[in-house]
Design a protein around this motif. Structure first.
Motif, PDB file in Angstrom:
ATOM      1  N   LEU A 133       0.679  -1.286  -0.028  1.00 51.55           N
ATOM      2  CA  LEU A 133      -0.166   0.023  -0.029  1.00 51.55           C
ATOM      3  C   LEU A 133       0.645   1.209  -0.021  1.00 51.55           C
ATOM      4  O   LEU A 133       0.437   2.378  -0.824  1.00 51.55           O
ATOM      5  N   HIS A 134       1.737   1.367   0.903  1.00 51.16           N
ATOM      6  CA  HIS A 134       2.855   2.464   0.990  1.00 51.16           C
ATOM      7  C   HIS A 134       3.396   2.856  -0.320  1.00 51.16           C
ATOM      8  O   HIS A 134       3.760   3.925  -0.664  1.00 51.16           O
ATOM      9  N   ASP A 135       3.868   1.742  -0.944  1.00 51.73           N
ATOM     10  CA  ASP A 135       4.693   1.902  -2.361  1.00 51.73           C
ATOM     11  C   ASP A 135       3.590   2.496  -3.319  1.00 51.73           C
ATOM     12  O   ASP A 135       3.969   3.322  -4.259  1.00 51.73           O
ATOM     13  N   PHE A 136       2.427   2.074  -3.311  1.00 51.96           N
ATOM     14  CA  PHE A 136       1.408   2.503  -4.183  1.00 51.96           C
ATOM     15  C   PHE A 136       1.188   3.969  -3.975  1.00 51.96           C
ATOM     16  O   PHE A 136       1.104   4.611  -4.916  1.00 51.96           O
ATOM     17  N   PHE A 137       0.942   4.233  -2.745  1.00 56.32           N
ATOM     18  CA  PHE A 137       0.662   5.657  -2.129  1.00 56.32           C
ATOM     19  C   PHE A 137       1.963   6.457  -2.821  1.00 56.32           C
ATOM     20  O   PHE A 137       1.921   7.927  -3.592  1.00 56.32           O
ATOM     21  N   LEU A 138       3.128   6.116  -2.368  1.00 58.15           N
ATOM     22  CA  LEU A 138       4.358   6.781  -2.765  1.00 58.15           C
ATOM     23  C   LEU A 138       4.660   6.993  -4.230  1.00 58.15           C
ATOM     24  O   LEU A 138       5.253   8.119  -4.777  1.00 58.15           O
ATOM     25  N   TYR A 139       4.291   6.119  -5.121  1.00 54.27           N
ATOM     26  CA  TYR A 139       4.497   6.072  -6.641  1.00 54.27           C
ATOM     27  C   TYR A 139       3.468   7.300  -7.023  1.00 54.27           C
ATOM     28  O   TYR A 139       4.178   8.212  -7.850  1.00 54.27           O
ATOM     29  N   TYR A 140       2.380   7.411  -6.764  1.00 57.07           N
ATOM     30  CA  TYR A 140       1.633   8.489  -7.292  1.00 57.07           C
ATOM     31  C   TYR A 140       1.896   9.948  -6.341  1.00 57.07           C
ATOM     32  O   TYR A 140       1.294  11.023  -7.104  1.00 57.07           O
ATOM     33  N   VAL A 141       2.344  10.166  -5.327  1.00 56.47           N
ATOM     34  CA  VAL A 141       2.670  11.028  -4.547  1.00 56.47           C
ATOM     35  C   VAL A 141       3.844  11.648  -5.226  1.00 56.47           C
ATOM     36  O   VAL A 141       4.001  12.999  -5.858  1.00 56.47           O
TER      37      VAL A 141
END
Length: 646
Positions: A553-561
């Motif tokens: 989840l955090h990597d998903f968030f990080l990518y789009y941020v």
């Protein structure tokens, strides 16, 4: 459209050559199908009102009148259709015949775009019938109304500011300088291509590559609709190969040799964000282009565009990791090579013969030592110069300890074991800390002691410390300041945790030794942990993802941020869509809140990162991708999150 999504469609109707009445009815049928799916931009094939393969019938007045009658019917039909429609037909102007795209919206003919590049080779003899379109915008009279006619038309939605549509026709894409380049420089975000591309063996692959690459070069949405079954098969066969591409990725594609409709959502916000990020992409309104507005702002229309479209496009749960196995293996090898080359250069520059790293039996240190081994192989250095130090303490389990020892042995590196219990206990006595109080001080003291040991050993062997921490930990600030946060060169600093796992798995698959393969596979099965708290019944008690949340989840968030600067509410929406069935909305929301708080609070750790190679499209280095104030407020982002209705 909320979050910048706009639903678009490419259609291929059934046709009969030269039967305009039949063709228009079939076009309407397909438009209805696209509208039922919510499309706001609808693209039809080249010359579909008459059929592309009419040949010398294009010289017959009867056919040309039939095409105009068909256009009139389509204009009338479109009165209640809240969608921009581009349809192809032949059009006679000043005694010259043009291959045009007629652009319709709610009962109005907005403009006509002629084809610029007319082929006259092999199977395509359009120059026999059609003239080349002109960039200069003129006006023609159709049904007693003046209509703009020219190639340099851009259709701009009044209430969706980023929806700006440009048009090119078939061969226009295949020339050295397609019109779409100038259209996008002038502001177009979506390009429509009305086409009639015949099918030959392998041509579909080239065509798809061409469309995909053009959407990447122009950072745009690119719709491609081609003629299909119903065209004359005297010499050619058409397959109805339709595509919707976005910035280099084909997000929807039709089955060939089957006429129909494809629909997907183009992310205009993503396109604008990407153009903004690329300093060489200069967009400006140009006087040689005519901007035609459509979409009523009148209260009578009572239309609002601030709603969420139902998403149908694929959203990858692991944006850092290619889903295709072959591509993933290629990417893994490439990333490891980049990491190793970065380390190789640093070793050469310093003139070192040794590097020092902490080896824990966890994922990150495993990847770091594998990268170090490859760098030493590139340099022709003895792997004994890789000093791998295991430093057991209060939280070390036998499983990770044994894996660390076996790994170092299999790589022929030098193993040093230094138990740090006594040193940490002495430190606790010095600062007056109760050893039974398992708080942050208890954990950080161990992490800092390990870093001190590594730094001092590096001085002993005239080497330097290789950092093992990954990008996900740095984004969340899950690293001890001046502990595992610090090194002389961080080989994993731009590798997210989800990708670390695949890189280690790649090494496991390539391993020539069964023992090495088994060790790496067991490392992959071991829960992620800093092992700073005492084990329970010999098992790891401290699991990182229980504390900070799932790394996927955090990597998903990080990518789009980092990659697109999306708002929290949009990232939440994408995550709910991508992880449906894996995580509930409540869980996603909880960890997204934690992500943003940690991301802003922990910037000070990223502001003083050691050097390390960038391996992908994003990184958190303060010297490159992420120049962020250490004391920036998160309040606006929190406010956006709090506005989400769940």
């Amino acid at each position: 459209m909320k979050h910048g999504f706009v639903k678009v469609a490419a259609i291929t109707p059934n046709i009969k050559v030269a039967d305009c009445e039949y063709n228009v009815n079939e076009i309407i049928h397909r438009i209805e199908e696209a509208r039922q799916k919510g499309a706001m931009v609808i693209l039809c094939p080249e010359l579909c009102v008459t059929g592309y393969t009419c040949q010398d019938l294009f010289l017959q007045n009867t056919l040309l009148k039939g095409a105009l009658d068909g256009l009139t019917k389509l204009i009338e039909y479109s009165k209640d259709i809240d969608a921009l429609i581009a349809v192809g037909l032949p059009f006679l102007k000043d005694g010259n015949l043009f291959n045009v795209a007629a652009v319709l919206y709610q009962g109005e003919l907005l403009g006509m775009v002629p084809k610029r590049n007319i082929p006259n080779y092999s199977e395509f003899y359009e120059a026999r019938h059609f003239r080349r379109g002109n960039d200069i915008v003129e006006y023609v009279t159709i049904n007693h109304k003046k209509v703009p006619f020219g190639s340099n038309l851009i259709f701009c939605h009044r209430e969706i500011p980023n929806l700006k549509v440009g048009i090119e026709i078939c061969e226009d894409l295949w020339v050295p300088q397609p019109p779409s380049g100038g259209l996008c420089e002038a502001g177009a975000t979506i390009i429509l291509n009305l086409s009639a591309s015949n099918e030959t063996t392998g041509k579909d692959i080239y065509r798809k590559t061409l469309v995909s690459n053009q959407s990447a070069r122009l950072v745009c949405g690119y719709l491609y609709a081609s003629a299909g079954e119903g065209e004359s098969t005297t010499d050619l066969v058409f397959s109805g190969h339709n595509m919707i591409a976005e910035n280099g990725t084909v997000i929807a594609e039709s089955e060939r040799f089957v006429n129909g409709v494809i629909v997907s959502e183009v992310d205009l916000e993503k396109l604008i964000s990407e153009r903004r990020r690329i300093s060489t992409y200069l967009v400006e309104e140009k006087k040689e282009y005519t901007y035609l507005e459509y979409g009523s702002t009148s209260d009578e229309n009572n239309t609002t565009y601030d709603f969420e479209l139902e998403l149908t496009r694929f959203i990858d749960k692991a944006p850092f990791v290619p889903s295709n196995k072959e591509e993933r293996e290629k990417r893994c090898n490439e990333i490891i090579h980049i990491q190793a080359l970065g380390l190789k250069k640093r070793i050469q520059h310093i003139g070192a013969k040794s590097v020092v790293l902490g080896i824990s039996g966890g994922l990150d240190s495993t990847l770091a030592i594998l990268v170090a081994k490859r760098a030493f192989d590139m340099l022709g250095l003895d792997p004994k110069g890789i000093i791998a130090v295991t430093m057991p303490c209060f939280g070390t389990t036998d499983r990770t300890y044994q894996n660390a020892i076996l790994l170092v042995k299999e790589l022929s590196a030098t193993l040093r074991e230094i138990r740090i219990n006594e040193a940490v206990e002495l430190h606790f006595r010095d600062i007056g800390h109760n050893i039974n109080t398992h708080d942050l001080t208890f954990e950080n003291s161990q992490a800092r002691e390990r870093t001190q040991v590594l730094m001092d050993i590096a001085s002993q062997v005239n080497g330097f410390v290789v950092g093992t921490g990954d990008m996900s930990e740095l984004a969340l600030g899950f690293a001890t300041y001046n502990g595992d946060h610090m090194s002389m060169y961080g080989v994993n600093a731009s590798v997210p945790k989800t990708l670390v796992r695949y890189l280690v798995a790649y090494f496991a698959a390539e391993a020539k030794s069964d023992t090495l393969k088994k060790v790496l596979e067991d490392v992959l099965d071991t829960p992620v942990s800093p092992e700073l708290l005492p084990p329970k019944d010999g098992e790891i008690a401290q699991k990182t993802e229980d504390v900070v949340g799932p790394y996927e989840l955090h990597d998903f968030f990080l990518y789009y941020v980092l990659r697109f600067g999306f708002s929290p509410s949009k990232i939440y929406r994408l995550a709910v869509y991508a992880f449906e069935g894996d995580y509930s909305k409540e869980i996603i929301y909880r960890w997204l809140m934690i992500f943003y708080r940690r991301y802003f609070q922990q910037q000070y750790k990223r502001s003083c990162l050691p050097d390390g190679p960038k391996v992908g499209s994003v990184a958190v280095s303060p010297r490159g991708d992420l120049r962020m104030p250490s004391d920036a407020s998160v309040s606006l982002w929190m406010k956006d999150l709090e506005s989400i209705s769940r």
